[in-house]
Write a protein that holds these residues in place. Structure first.
Motif, PDB file in Angstrom:
ATOM      1  N   LEU A 296     -48.707  63.579  45.924  1.00 15.52           N
ATOM      2  CA  LEU A 296     -48.554  64.480  47.076  1.00 15.52           C
ATOM      3  C   LEU A 296     -47.170  64.303  47.668  1.00 15.52           C
ATOM      4  CD1 LEU A 296     -51.832  64.491  47.516  1.00 15.52           C
ATOM      5  CD2 LEU A 296     -51.233  64.528  49.898  1.00 15.52           C
ATOM      6  N   ASP A 297     -46.605  65.348  48.257  1.00 15.28           N
ATOM      7  CA  ASP A 297     -45.341  65.180  48.967  1.00 15.28           C
ATOM      8  C   ASP A 297     -45.587  64.425  50.272  1.00 15.28           C
ATOM      9  OD1 ASP A 297     -43.975  66.438  47.036  1.00 15.28           O
ATOM     10  OD2 ASP A 297     -43.362  68.177  48.228  1.00 15.28           O
ATOM     11  N   ALA A 298     -44.631  63.584  50.643  1.00 11.27           N
ATOM     12  CA  ALA A 298     -44.802  62.757  51.833  1.00 11.27           C
ATOM     13  C   ALA A 298     -44.570  63.548  53.116  1.00 11.27           C
ATOM     14  CB  ALA A 298     -43.849  61.572  51.779  1.00 11.27           C
ATOM     15  N   ASP A 299     -44.069  64.783  53.006  1.00 18.30           N
ATOM     16  CA  ASP A 299     -43.752  65.542  54.218  1.00 18.30           C
ATOM     17  C   ASP A 299     -44.918  66.415  54.666  1.00 18.30           C
ATOM     18  OD1 ASP A 299     -43.732  67.400  52.255  1.00 18.30           O
ATOM     19  OD2 ASP A 299     -41.611  67.881  52.396  1.00 18.30           O
ATOM     20  N   LEU A 300     -46.092  66.188  54.052  1.00 15.13           N
ATOM     21  CA  LEU A 300     -47.312  66.920  54.398  1.00 15.13           C
ATOM     22  C   LEU A 300     -47.237  68.403  54.072  1.00 15.13           C
ATOM     23  CD1 LEU A 300     -48.484  65.194  57.707  1.00 15.13           C
ATOM     24  CD2 LEU A 300     -49.580  65.111  55.479  1.00 15.13           C
ATOM     25  N   GLN A 301     -46.330  68.789  53.161  1.00 17.95           N
ATOM     26  CA  GLN A 301     -46.322  70.194  52.741  1.00 17.95           C
ATOM     27  C   GLN A 301     -47.484  70.481  51.798  1.00 17.95           C
ATOM     28  OE1 GLN A 301     -41.851  70.777  51.858  1.00 17.95           O
ATOM     29  NE2 GLN A 301     -42.548  72.637  52.873  1.00 17.95           N
ATOM     30  N   HIS A 302     -48.002  69.417  51.189  1.00 17.57           N
ATOM     31  CA  HIS A 302     -49.226  69.547  50.394  1.00 17.57           C
ATOM     32  C   HIS A 302     -50.369  69.052  51.263  1.00 17.57           C
ATOM     33  CE1 HIS A 302     -46.568  68.784  46.598  1.00 17.57           C
ATOM     34  NE2 HIS A 302     -46.456  70.020  47.031  1.00 17.57           N
TER      35      HIS A 302
ATOM     36  N   PRO B 187     -45.587  73.973  56.519  1.00 17.45           N
ATOM     37  CA  PRO B 187     -44.236  73.624  56.973  1.00 17.45           C
ATOM     38  C   PRO B 187     -44.074  72.106  56.951  1.00 17.45           C
ATOM     39  CG  PRO B 187     -45.591  74.380  58.813  1.00 17.45           C
ATOM     40  CD  PRO B 187     -46.391  74.601  57.576  1.00 17.45           C
ATOM     41  N   ARG B 188     -42.864  71.666  56.735  1.00 15.68           N
ATOM     42  CA  ARG B 188     -42.541  70.254  56.717  1.00 15.68           C
ATOM     43  C   ARG B 188     -42.808  69.642  58.096  1.00 15.68           C
ATOM     44  NH1 ARG B 188     -39.199  66.457  55.100  1.00 15.68           N
ATOM     45  NH2 ARG B 188     -38.698  66.553  52.911  1.00 15.68           N
ATOM     46  N   VAL B 189     -43.397  68.465  58.180  1.00 18.17           N
ATOM     47  CA  VAL B 189     -43.450  67.805  59.488  1.00 18.17           C
ATOM     48  C   VAL B 189     -42.273  66.852  59.554  1.00 18.17           C
ATOM     49  CG1 VAL B 189     -45.932  67.942  59.856  1.00 18.17           C
ATOM     50  CG2 VAL B 189     -45.036  66.032  58.627  1.00 18.17           C
TER      51      VAL B 189
HETATM   52 MG    MG Z   1     -41.071  69.250  51.121  1.00 17.81          MG
END
Ligand code: MG
Ligand code: UDP
Length: 326
Positions: free
Chosen positions: A95-101, A201-203
């Motif tokens: 998973l992406d760490a930026d919570l985009q997933h 969206p990226r957090v």
């Molecule tokens: Mg991202």
């Protein structure tokens, strides 16, 4: 160490201090009711911010949060690889760490896996906020990739859940240096299922992709999976030969018929045109040469600086101090 976790979740993180605490918290909340044995592996890809510090804090509070710290920034593909290598779970999700997933998707993905799926792909329903050009470029890339390789990766993402069998296969049987995770998983092609999601969206933090990096990524992905562009080079050559023959014939005929040899423009255009085709051809060959060069060097994909959370296992390495450097 206790028995193997059922699920390992791998988060590649490069300067994600702004998003990481929230990501870890949300994942813990999502995972706790799903399985009583999970591990959450944050791969710090050489961040220069507080990312690894945050991993330490999270690990101290919850031993299921583990960390792998790479010696420098090796790129997302290498970070994913490092995470897969460190994971001990029977299934591994990335998973992406930026919570985009959205982590909530893991419930459905785990469900599919428990019902026998070897690979669960996260597929983008909406690509999320991105510029018009970016969307266009992405479409163009996936279309050419499909044409060239026969693998349709449209709307695919690095959000995946893999069975242990696939993880071992990726790690042991596909040792190539220039990696394209999405492509490789598709290439394996075993018993797969997809779940759809909307890119969030990226957090916090910013994206790490710049145009140049994306062009490089696309070129790597294509050259890693297809040699068709190479076959294009002689094709272009043949085309040029044809043009040359026609022009030559024309020059010959006009010479015989006594017309003065003018045609400077034709000459100039032909020379420039040929020149650029030759350069393009060389460029394509160069791309492949670079890939071969990378492969024959056989360098490791990444270097681990330290790991956190596997006890005295082989995974735990002594931290690399500057004094240790050769
Ligand atoms: Mg991202
Ligand atoms: N990432 C990484 N190493 C890098 C660049 C990115 O591990 O060199 C991670 C990043 O922290 C994030 C994921 O890869 O978790 C996706 O990166 P990003 O959000 O920048 O890409 P985008 O979502 O904009 O495509």
């Amino acid at each position: 160490m206790a028995e193997r976790p059922e699920l390992s979740v791998v988060l590649p993180a490069y300067n994600e201090a702004a998003a990481l605490p929230q990501a870890i918290e949300r994942l813990r909340q999502v995972l706790t009711p799903l399985t009583d044995r999970f591990e959450l592996i944050v791969v710090d890809d050489g961040s220069s911010d507080a990312t690894y510090h945050l991993v330490r804090t999270a690990h101290a509070a919850d031993g299921r949060v583990k960390g792998v710290r790479l010696a420098r920034n090796f790129g997302k593909e290498a970070a994913l690889q490092a995470g897969l290598a460190a994971a001990t779970g029977q299934a591994v999700a990335t998973l992406d760490a930026d919570l985009q997933h959205p982590p909530e998707l893991l419930a459905a993905m785990l469900h599919h896996w428990r019902n026998g799926a070897k690979v669960v792909h996260g597929v983008k329903r909406r690509r999320g906020a991105e510029s018009r050009w970016m969307g266009l470029a992405a479409r163009l890339f996936y279309r050419s990739f499909h044409r060239l390789t026969g693998l349709d990766l449209r709307s695919s993402s690095d959000l995946k859940l893999l069975d242990r069998e696939i993880v071992d296969l990726l790690l042991q049987q596909l040792p190539e240096r220039s990696r394209f995770y999405r492509g490789l998983v598709f290439w394996v092609g075993l018993n797969d299922v997809t779940v759809e999601f909307d890119v969030q969206p990226r957090v916090g933090g910013v994206t790490h992709w710049q145009l140049g990096a994306l062009v490089g990524y696309a070129s790597r992905a294509i050259t890693a999976f297809s040699s068709l562009p190479l076959q294009l080079v002689p094709l272009l050559g043949a085309l040029m030969l044809l043009v040359a023959l026609v022009l030559g014939l024309e020059a010959f005929v006009s010479r015989l018929s006594g017309a003065a040899v003018s045609g400077f423009a034709t000459l100039e255009i032909t020379v420039l045109f040929t020149g650029s085709l030759v350069m393009i051809g060389l460029g394509i060959i160069g791309q492949y040469l670079a890939r071969i060069y990378e492969e024959v060097k056989m360098r490791p994909h990444y270097v681990v600086r330290e790991q956190l959370g596997w006890g005295d296992h082989k995974h735990d390495q002594r931290p690399l101090e500057p004094a240790d450097a050769p």
